[in-house]
Design a protein around this motif. Structure first.
Motif, PDB file in Angstrom:
ATOM      1  N   TRP A   1      -9.377   5.492  -1.724  1.00  0.00           N
ATOM      2  CA  TRP A   1     -11.215   6.010  -1.252  1.00  0.00           C
ATOM      3  C   TRP A   1     -11.749   4.371  -0.825  1.00  0.00           C
ATOM      4  O   TRP A   1     -12.836   4.741  -0.361  1.00  0.00           O
ATOM      5  CB  TRP A   1     -11.430   6.137  -2.762  1.00  0.00           C
ATOM      6  CG  TRP A   1     -13.681   6.697  -2.696  1.00  0.00           C
ATOM      7  CD1 TRP A   1     -14.082   7.328  -2.010  1.00  0.00           C
ATOM      8  CD2 TRP A   1     -14.134   5.817  -3.009  1.00  0.00           C
ATOM      9  NE1 TRP A   1     -15.661   7.169  -2.222  1.00  0.00           N
ATOM     10  CE2 TRP A   1     -16.119   5.565  -2.381  1.00  0.00           C
ATOM     11  CE3 TRP A   1     -14.370   3.845  -3.578  1.00  0.00           C
ATOM     12  CZ2 TRP A   1     -16.712   5.658  -2.885  1.00  0.00           C
ATOM     13  CZ3 TRP A   1     -14.642   2.588  -3.455  1.00  0.00           C
ATOM     14  CH2 TRP A   1     -16.711   3.791  -3.479  1.00  0.00           C
ATOM     15  N   GLU A   2     -11.048   3.388  -1.660  1.00  0.00           N
ATOM     16  CA  GLU A   2     -12.026   1.941  -0.807  1.00  0.00           C
ATOM     17  C   GLU A   2     -11.612   1.959   0.344  1.00  0.00           C
ATOM     18  O   GLU A   2     -12.238   1.286   1.410  1.00  0.00           O
ATOM     19  CB  GLU A   2     -11.390   1.178  -1.842  1.00  0.00           C
ATOM     20  CG  GLU A   2     -12.203   0.857  -3.065  1.00  0.00           C
ATOM     21  CD  GLU A   2     -11.268  -0.076  -4.108  1.00  0.00           C
ATOM     22  OE1 GLU A   2     -10.305  -0.727  -3.846  1.00  0.00           O
ATOM     23  OE2 GLU A   2     -12.005  -0.766  -4.980  1.00  0.00           O
ATOM     24  N   ARG A   3     -10.355   2.122   0.647  1.00  0.00           N
ATOM     25  CA  ARG A   3      -9.727   1.905   2.123  1.00  0.00           C
ATOM     26  C   ARG A   3     -10.517   3.063   3.967  1.00  0.00           C
ATOM     27  O   ARG A   3     -11.231   2.820   4.292  1.00  0.00           O
ATOM     28  CB  ARG A   3      -8.387   2.880   2.170  1.00  0.00           C
ATOM     29  CG  ARG A   3      -7.883   2.321   4.177  1.00  0.00           C
ATOM     30  CD  ARG A   3      -8.184   1.226   4.589  1.00  0.00           C
ATOM     31  NE  ARG A   3      -7.091   1.372   5.538  1.00  0.00           N
ATOM     32  CZ  ARG A   3      -7.300   0.289   6.514  1.00  0.00           C
ATOM     33  NH1 ARG A   3      -7.489  -0.984   5.960  1.00  0.00           N
ATOM     34  NH2 ARG A   3      -6.684  -0.104   7.601  1.00  0.00           N
TER      35      ARG A   3
ATOM     36  N   GLN B   1       0.210  -1.131  -4.509  1.00  0.00           N
ATOM     37  CA  GLN B   1       0.083  -0.881  -4.045  1.00  0.00           C
ATOM     38  C   GLN B   1      -0.154  -0.426  -2.305  1.00  0.00           C
ATOM     39  O   GLN B   1       0.742  -1.244  -2.141  1.00  0.00           O
ATOM     40  CB  GLN B   1      -1.820  -1.357  -3.884  1.00  0.00           C
ATOM     41  CG  GLN B   1      -2.241  -1.841  -5.330  1.00  0.00           C
ATOM     42  CD  GLN B   1      -4.222  -1.417  -5.000  1.00  0.00           C
ATOM     43  OE1 GLN B   1      -4.389  -2.656  -4.323  1.00  0.00           O
ATOM     44  NE2 GLN B   1      -5.003  -1.094  -6.183  1.00  0.00           N
TER      45      GLN B   1
ATOM     46  N   GLU C   1     -13.939   3.963   2.392  1.00  0.00           N
ATOM     47  CA  GLU C   1     -15.043   3.351   3.251  1.00  0.00           C
ATOM     48  C   GLU C   1     -15.232   1.860   4.206  1.00  0.00           C
ATOM     49  O   GLU C   1     -16.344   2.195   5.097  1.00  0.00           O
ATOM     50  CB  GLU C   1     -16.145   2.637   1.548  1.00  0.00           C
ATOM     51  CG  GLU C   1     -16.229   3.880   0.007  1.00  0.00           C
ATOM     52  CD  GLU C   1     -16.955   4.627   1.057  1.00  0.00           C
ATOM     53  OE1 GLU C   1     -18.581   3.874   1.698  1.00  0.00           O
ATOM     54  OE2 GLU C   1     -16.715   6.034   0.754  1.00  0.00           O
ATOM     55  N   GLU C   2     -13.967   1.233   3.931  1.00  0.00           N
ATOM     56  CA  GLU C   2     -13.947   0.441   4.634  1.00  0.00           C
ATOM     57  C   GLU C   2     -14.201   1.013   6.495  1.00  0.00           C
ATOM     58  O   GLU C   2     -13.800   0.464   7.351  1.00  0.00           O
ATOM     59  CB  GLU C   2     -12.261  -0.398   4.561  1.00  0.00           C
ATOM     60  CG  GLU C   2     -12.125  -1.401   3.355  1.00  0.00           C
ATOM     61  CD  GLU C   2     -11.660  -1.881   2.832  1.00  0.00           C
ATOM     62  OE1 GLU C   2     -10.118  -1.499   3.814  1.00  0.00           O
ATOM     63  OE2 GLU C   2     -11.725  -3.028   2.340  1.00  0.00           O
TER      64      GLU C   2
ATOM     65  N   LEU D   1      -7.781   6.021  -6.104  1.00  0.00           N
ATOM     66  CA  LEU D   1      -9.490   4.985  -5.892  1.00  0.00           C
ATOM     67  C   LEU D   1      -8.675   3.496  -4.733  1.00  0.00           C
ATOM     68  O   LEU D   1      -9.651   2.985  -3.687  1.00  0.00           O
ATOM     69  CB  LEU D   1      -9.429   3.936  -7.193  1.00  0.00           C
ATOM     70  CG  LEU D   1     -10.376   3.856  -7.948  1.00  0.00           C
ATOM     71  CD1 LEU D   1     -10.500   3.695  -9.468  1.00  0.00           C
ATOM     72  CD2 LEU D   1     -12.006   5.216  -8.125  1.00  0.00           C
ATOM     73  N   ASN D   2      -7.862   3.375  -4.335  1.00  0.00           N
ATOM     74  CA  ASN D   2      -7.114   3.011  -3.370  1.00  0.00           C
ATOM     75  C   ASN D   2      -7.369   3.143  -1.509  1.00  0.00           C
ATOM     76  O   ASN D   2      -8.131   2.132  -0.768  1.00  0.00           O
ATOM     77  CB  ASN D   2      -5.799   2.373  -3.420  1.00  0.00           C
ATOM     78  CG  ASN D   2      -5.353   1.180  -2.603  1.00  0.00           C
ATOM     79  OD1 ASN D   2      -6.023   0.073  -2.261  1.00  0.00           O
ATOM     80  ND2 ASN D   2      -4.157   1.438  -2.497  1.00  0.00           N
TER      81      ASN D   2
END
Length: 91
Positions: free
Chosen positions: A52-54, A13, A56-57, A49-50
């Motif tokens: 997107w999660e970043r 990732q 959001e963080e 997704l990786n």
């Protein structure tokens, strides 16, 4: 920004800097870049997704930072008002 680590099989990732190492401006700029990357839509679902999660963080980090800045401004204004009230009461 982020460092791209790709293994021979392409499953590793994306590597991102820890949030605590970022200034507000760096986090904001990285968030802008993450959005641009996601809008291109040229990644696998896992990669998307990786990112997107970043994103959001980063968004939460920036929001918390701005909330803290707002509180500091409010406190400074209250202190100024208190000093002005003391000064006005002396006369």
């Amino acid at each position: 920004m982020a460092q791209n680590g790709t293994a021979a099989n392409g499953t590793e990732q994306q590597k991102f800097r820890p949030l605590e190492q970022l200034s507000y401006e760096q986090a904001r700029d990285e968030l802008i870049e993450v959005v641009r990357i996601l809008e291109l839509g040229q990644m696998s679902l896992d990669e998307s997704l990786n990112y997107w999660e970043r994103g959001e963080e980063l968004a939460a980090y920036c929001e918390d930072y701005l909330n803290g800045a707002s509180k500091r401004i409010e406190q400074a204004l209250q202190q100024r008002e208190a000093r002005n009230a003391e000064t006005d009461g002396e006369g």
